[in-house]
Design a protein around this motif. Structure first.
Motif, PDB file in Angstrom:
ATOM      1  N   ASP A 133       0.845  -1.188   0.000  1.00  0.00           N
ATOM      2  CA  ASP A 133       0.000   0.000   0.000  1.00  0.00           C
ATOM      3  C   ASP A 133       0.882   1.240   0.000  1.00  0.00           C
ATOM      4  O   ASP A 133       1.677   1.446   0.924  1.00  0.00           O
ATOM      5  CB  ASP A 133      -0.885  -0.024   1.258  1.00  0.00           C
ATOM      6  N   SER A 135      -7.202  -4.612  10.570  1.00  0.00           N
ATOM      7  CA  SER A 135      -7.321  -5.172   9.226  1.00  0.00           C
ATOM      8  C   SER A 135      -8.571  -6.029   9.106  1.00  0.00           C
ATOM      9  O   SER A 135      -9.156  -6.453  10.105  1.00  0.00           O
ATOM     10  CB  SER A 135      -6.083  -6.015   8.890  1.00  0.00           C
ATOM     11  N   GLU A 142     -13.289   0.005   2.248  1.00  0.00           N
ATOM     12  CA  GLU A 142     -12.058  -0.544   1.692  1.00  0.00           C
ATOM     13  C   GLU A 142     -12.188  -2.064   1.617  1.00  0.00           C
ATOM     14  O   GLU A 142     -12.798  -2.683   2.478  1.00  0.00           O
ATOM     15  CB  GLU A 142     -10.842  -0.166   2.538  1.00  0.00           C
ATOM     16  N   TYR A 143     -11.584  -2.636   0.589  1.00  0.00           N
ATOM     17  CA  TYR A 143     -11.662  -4.077   0.430  1.00  0.00           C
ATOM     18  C   TYR A 143     -10.840  -4.783   1.503  1.00  0.00           C
ATOM     19  O   TYR A 143      -9.904  -4.197   2.063  1.00  0.00           O
ATOM     20  CB  TYR A 143     -11.187  -4.485  -0.967  1.00  0.00           C
ATOM     21  N   ASP A 160      -8.148  -6.987   3.556  1.00  0.00           N
ATOM     22  CA  ASP A 160      -6.696  -6.999   3.391  1.00  0.00           C
ATOM     23  C   ASP A 160      -6.161  -8.361   2.986  1.00  0.00           C
ATOM     24  O   ASP A 160      -5.166  -8.445   2.253  1.00  0.00           O
ATOM     25  CB  ASP A 160      -6.025  -6.568   4.703  1.00  0.00           C
ATOM     26  N   LYS A 175      -4.681  -4.973  -2.013  1.00  0.00           N
ATOM     27  CA  LYS A 175      -5.754  -5.487  -1.165  1.00  0.00           C
ATOM     28  C   LYS A 175      -6.058  -6.948  -1.519  1.00  0.00           C
ATOM     29  O   LYS A 175      -5.681  -7.443  -2.562  1.00  0.00           O
ATOM     30  CB  LYS A 175      -7.020  -4.645  -1.342  1.00  0.00           C
TER      31      LYS A 175
END
Length: 261
Positions: free
Chosen positions: A36, A48, A170-171, A173, A203
């Motif tokens: 990232d 996460s 956010e997708y 981790d 991701k």
């Protein structure tokens, strides 16, 4: 009047090259070192989101052992994915997550149920996707059911991003699996999302752990994932199997000993 053939050929070549290069760009085996960019080369310390793909029978017992040391404060949102028709999926997810929560929860604390948020152990949920192929299903109809399963997996991962408590919108981790057939569909769905730019390549890192029952050869799921480079980390639990696969000098799989209970 000029023939349109050269234009058509050039267009096809450009599209083919673009698709090929995009596939190379998103393949986990080629992008595992990519991190990232927001971390500036450091390690992620924020909570996460982990996805765990559930199977049945022996797969469940193995994943229970594989996840026994997971820190629920670190992976504060845990999403379990199981295939339809699995009447015990919720029970198994609850059992696995209870063991994970026990790593951090105070003694005598009752494990949280699906959707219940704890400041110490986070939250977990279960999502169901259609099977890619039913038992004794005709090979003629399998492509249609597989396509439907793939679409469902894509929507499930998108929903996981929207409802993430670890990092909203956010997708996930990491995607953890030990080989059920559903795992291949989930992994392919994650790559589709990356291919079209919905999810960044850093991701949904894929960690695939081959079953300890595979002593001399890989499972069909394992062969597909390894041959096409679909995982960021591929782990086997028998040293001789690792030596056999890595015999040409290239470290394609990793061996850390027995990871399952």
């Amino acid at each position: 009047m000029a023939s349109p053939l050269p234009f058509i050929v050039a267009t096809v070549l450009i599209l083919t090259s673009t698709i090929f290069l995009r596939i190379l760009y998103i393949l986990p085996s080629l992008t595992s070192a990519r991190s990232d960019p927001r971390l500036n080369g450091g390690h992620k310390t924020a909570p996460s989101h982990m996805v765990i793909v559930l199977g049945s029978g022996g797969h469940t017992r193995e994943i229970l052992g594989l996840l026994r040391q997971v820190n629920p404060s670190r992976y504060s949102h845990r999403t379990y994915i199981a295939s339809s028709g699995d009447d015990f999926a919720l029970e198994r997810a609850r059992e696995i997550d209870s063991n994970i929560q026990a790593n951090k929860a105070p003694p005598a604390t009752k494990p949280t149920d699906q959707g219940e948020l704890s400041v110490v152990t986070g939250v977990w949920d279960l999502k169901i996707v259609p099977r890619a192929r039913l038992i004794h299903q005709s090979i003629l109809t399998t492509p249609f059911s597989a396509a439907w399963s793939m679409f469902a997996c894509i929507m499930t991962l998108r929903d996981a991003a929207k409802t993430s408590r670890a990092a909203p919108f956010e997708y996930p981790d990491i995607v953890m699996t030990n080989g059920p057939a559903t795992a291949v569909m989930v992994i392919l769905a994650s790559l589709v999302l990356k291919f079209f730019g919905f999810a960044p390549v850093w991701k949904m890192r894929i960690v695939y752990v081959e079953s300890w029952a595979r002593v001399n050869s890989l499972s069909l799921s394992g062969k597909i994932i390894l041959w096409f480079g679909l995982s960021d980390a591929f782990v086997v639990q028998w040293e001789k199997l690792a030596q056999k696969i890595n015999g040409n000098g290239r470290k394609r799989v990793r061996f850390f000993g027995f990871l399952s209970e």
